[in-house]
Design an enzyme around this catalytic site. Structure first.
Site, PDB file in Angstrom:
ATOM      1  CD  GLU A  83     -10.154   6.310 -21.354  1.00 33.01           C
ATOM      2  OE1 GLU A  83      -9.576   5.507 -20.595  1.00 33.01           O
ATOM      3  OE2 GLU A  83     -10.669   7.357 -20.960  1.00 33.01           O
ATOM      4  CG  ASP A  99      -3.901   0.554 -14.956  1.00 37.55           C
ATOM      5  OD1 ASP A  99      -4.682   1.503 -15.136  1.00 37.55           O
ATOM      6  OD2 ASP A  99      -3.075   0.180 -15.807  1.00 37.55           O
TER       7      ASP A  99
END
Length: 249
Positions: A43, A54
């Site tokens: 990824e 995140d």
């Protein structure tokens, strides 16, 4: 549409990296050596100024990349120089795709060998336009399912899913503690009742012990925060050894 099973044998080793962290030169050198690593699917995180999904480590890495001027154009330029047998997936926030232009972005990604997109903040209900472009260019838009997603919604989400199912193994942002194994096993079983696609578990998987445990639960294991940590010191040989350690059998 790409069959992700062709990229791995028993279980998929899926890693996440932030392009441009600690710098673009290290990212490029790493990608040039990707085929020598145990990673099956990579990824590629595209740095964004408001990374809501995140945790602190990945958000900090994205900020360092952005501070050096890394943007979608420099990311595309970098990927144009890369050849790999491994599967490449973009992890990218929708605003970046939208600003670039949906069709233009998907077409460009396809031309650079990207197999799929993961768009963390895009809801299923708002994804029609992007799905249309992904189908046109034969790129999978990855479906994300959480352990807390109700069964009826799981059925709805995975009905038209492509590529693989990304099962979020922790609740909240990346880098947090994984939920109980038994809960995950039940969720994997539930998802399997609705789709034949491979199921990869991510979020909260931090070390080789976690990886080995999750291999028994799902078709693949996604490691993000711990991989990003490997890049902090910038020495590529050490990065490669650390990644080997995380994914060892």
């Amino acid at each position: 549409m790409v069959d992700f099973r062709k990229f791995y044998k028993e279980n998929a080793n899926v890693a996440y990296t932030v392009l441009g962290y600690p710098n673009l030169q290290t990212s490029e050198a790493f990608l040039q050596r990707l085929d020598q690593s145990p990673i099956d699917i990579l990824e590629l995180g595209v740095a964004y100024s408001d990374p809501i999904a995140d945790g602190e480590i990945i958000a900090d890495a994205a900020k360092i990349a952005l501070d050096q001027g890394v943007d979608i154009h420099s990311v595309f330029e970098l990927l144009a120089r890369i050849k790999t047998k491994k599967a490449l997936v973009f992890m990218v926030y929708y605003n970046l795709i939208f600003s670039y232009g949906l069709e233009k972005f998907v077409k460009k990604a396809k031309s650079l060998g990207i197999c799929a997109l993961i768009v963390p903040e895009l809801s299923f209900e708002e994804s029609d336009d992007l799905i249309k472009e992904c189908e046109r260019y034969n790129i999978a838009l990855i479906t994300l399912v959480s352990v807390t997603t109700p069964k009826e919604r799981v059925k709805k989400l995975v009905k038209h899913a492509k590529g693989f199912i990304y099962l979020l193994a922790s609740i909240g942002i990346t880098g947090t503690k994984s939920v109980e194994e038994a809960i995950l096993q039940d969720k994997v079983k539930e998802i399997r009742s609705f789709t034949n696609l491979p199921i990869f578990v991510g979020f909260g998987i931090q070390n080789n012990q976690d990886v080995k445990r999750m291999r028994k639960v799902a078709d693949g294991v996604i490691v993000g925060t711990s991989i990003v940590k490997c890049f902090k010191q910038g020495n590529l040989d050490i990065i490669m050894k650390d990644i080997e350690e995380i994914f060892k059998k």
